[in-house]
Enzyme design. Structure first.
Site, mmCIF file in Angstrom:
data_model
loop_
_atom_site.group_PDB
_atom_site.id
_atom_site.type_symbol
_atom_site.label_atom_id
_atom_site.label_comp_id
_atom_site.label_asym_id
_atom_site.label_seq_id
_atom_site.Cartn_x
_atom_site.Cartn_y
_atom_site.Cartn_z
ATOM 1 C CD GLU A 244 -21.036 -8.255 16.145
ATOM 2 O OE1 GLU A 244 -22.259 -8.485 16.155
ATOM 3 O OE2 GLU A 244 -20.541 -7.166 16.504
ATOM 4 N NE ARG A 270 1.684 5.271 -12.558
ATOM 5 C CZ ARG A 270 1.356 6.356 -13.219
ATOM 6 N NH1 ARG A 270 0.649 6.274 -14.339
ATOM 7 N NH2 ARG A 270 1.711 7.538 -12.782
ATOM 8 C CD GLN A 281 13.401 -4.802 -2.167
ATOM 9 O OE1 GLN A 281 14.149 -5.173 -3.068
ATOM 10 N NE2 GLN A 281 12.547 -5.607 -1.571
#
Ligand SMILES: Cc1cc2nc3c(=O)[nH]c(=O)nc-3n(C[C@H](O)[C@H](O)[C@H](O)COP(=O)(O)OP(=O)(O)OC[C@H]3O[C@@H](n4cnc5c(N)ncnc54)[C@H](O)[C@@H]3O)c2cc1C
Length: 381
Positions: A244, A270, A281
């Protein structure tokens, strides 16, 4: 060392990705809010082999090797934005299907695997209790031998899939004085007298994965439903956790790739201060960090799968894979929110949902702290 997937694995990934994108994402915002499990999607996922990836074909499974299984789960996570669904499928696979494949008698495999792999039945693992989370040796659920059966009594907590599950793998003790070595595993069907399943437990994220409590009150289970020998519960649980922890973050790595693509597109589109925000940056650094986390997570994932293909024990590697990817996923989700600014905080963008979902990975399959403990012991500390 070969890093590329085979044409067959690549083709399967494309098929799963395309199906998941088309079939699992509709109405996700409202299903997340209503906390609705996608039963129809489950049946459809089984048709693609996802409900029985690791099971032999004679029981209806896809019989994939560990690398192909990893690739399939990664593709699911990349296509499906429904992290809750992806998580529920993993809980079924690693908590129930795989242990039946590894430890089940021929009779148990015939009785359960075809129904679990076909999507008709859903599986769950009931190990955790209110008093026993990280510390398995303090489990109180009692198994008492009675002729050719066992009576189970106790209460299980945090059981993923419980409200929708048809069969439970239950961990109980025959001898509490032996701690974890007294544990035995049982396969218990929904509808068994004395088995009670609570209403859904609501949680912060992974809302489309149902979770519940399981009460066992004089629940009589025939001896033929014991999984493995008496006292083998710890070995079975360790086996469950190894697989798992190694595989359960594959969908998250797929999710991280999808998230990175969305963030890159957003940062290019955007504009603030007359330029795309990606040219600042501070924003670019976040995107680079997300890329590095995704790539390194993927390497850990596939290294684990390769070890399992070689039939090697990989308990520490499983803990490392789970620890590193869960924490990387949470950090990348936070970066994604910051890159989206205030819009990342709005429910309808789905960006905040990923963070809520990712946070669960710090706890399930053993907490991040417990993975660190396993690794510290492995490093002889
Ligand atoms: C989304 C989700 C799904 C889950 N699904 C299942 C499921 O299907 N089946 C199931 O049986 N269980 C399931 N669990 C339960 C899960 O395995 C437990 O929550 C987990 O093992 C931690 O146990 P606990 O919550 O009782 O925390 P505790 O064990 O009480 O831990 C509390 C805090 O103490 C820390 N801690 C405890 N012991 C140590 C230690 N030795 N060293 C350092 N720190 C320590 C922990 O890291 C944690 O920070 C699920 C949990 C979640 C959140």
């Amino acid at each position: 060392m070969e890093f590329s997937l085979t044409p067959e694995q690549t083709e399967r990934q494309a098929r799963i990705h395309e199906w998941a994108e088309r079939s699992l994402n509709d109405d996700l915002e409202s299903r997340d809010q209503a906390r609705t499990f996608n039963r129809e999607g489950w049946r459809s996922s089984a048709q693609l082999g996802l409900a029985g990836l690791v099971a032999p074909s004679r029981y209806g499974g896809a019989e994939l090797d560990p690398l192909s299984t990893m690739a399939a789960l990664e593709a699911l996570g990349r296509g499906s934005r429904d992290n809750g669904f992806n998580f529920a499928l993993n809980a079924h696979l690693w908590g129930c299907v795989n242990p039946l494949v590894s430890f089940g008698s021929e009779e148990q495999k015939h009785a359960y695997l075809p129904r679990l792999t076909s999507g008709d039945w859903i599986g769950a693992l009931a190990a955790t209790e209110r008093g026993a989370g990280s510390d398995l040796s303090s489990l109180k659920t009692q198994a008492t031998k009675r002729d050719d059966a066992y009576a189970l009594a106790g209460d299980k907590m945090f059981v993923t899939n419980a409200p929708v599950a048809d069969v439970f793998l239950v961990l109980a003790t025959l001898d509490p004085s032996r701690g974890a070595f007294g544990l035995t595993a049982f396969v218990v069907e929904r509808g068994t007298p004395g088995l009670r399943i609570s209403e859904r437990i609501d949680k912060m994220g992974l809302s489309t994965a149902a979770m519940g409590e399981v009460a066992l009150d004089g629940c009589i289970v025939p001896a033929r439903n014991r999984l493995g020998p008496e006292g083998a519960g710890l070995a079975i649980f360790n086996h469950i956790m190894e697989w798992e922890r190694g595989f359960i973050m594959a969908f998250a790595v797929g999710a991280m790739e999808r998230q990175l693509e969305a963030c890159l597109a957003y940062a290019r589109g955007r504009r603030q201060f007359d330029q795309p925000i990606g040219q600042f940056q501070a924003v670019a650094d976040r995107l680079v960090e997300m890329r590095v986390r995704w790539e390194t997570s993927r390497l850990l994932l596939y290294r684990f799968a390769w070890l399992k293909c070689e039939s090697r024990a990989a308990l520490a590697e499983a803990a490392m894979t789970k620890l590193a990817i869960s924490e990387a996923w949470v950090r990348s989700c936070e970066d994604a929110m910051r890159i989206h600014g205030g819009y990342g905080y709005l429910t309808k963008t789905g960006v905040e949902r990923d963070l809520r979902d990712a946070l669960g990975s710090l706890f399930y399959s053993g907490t991040a702290e417990m993975q660190r403990q396993i690794l510290a012991r492995w490093m002889d500390l």
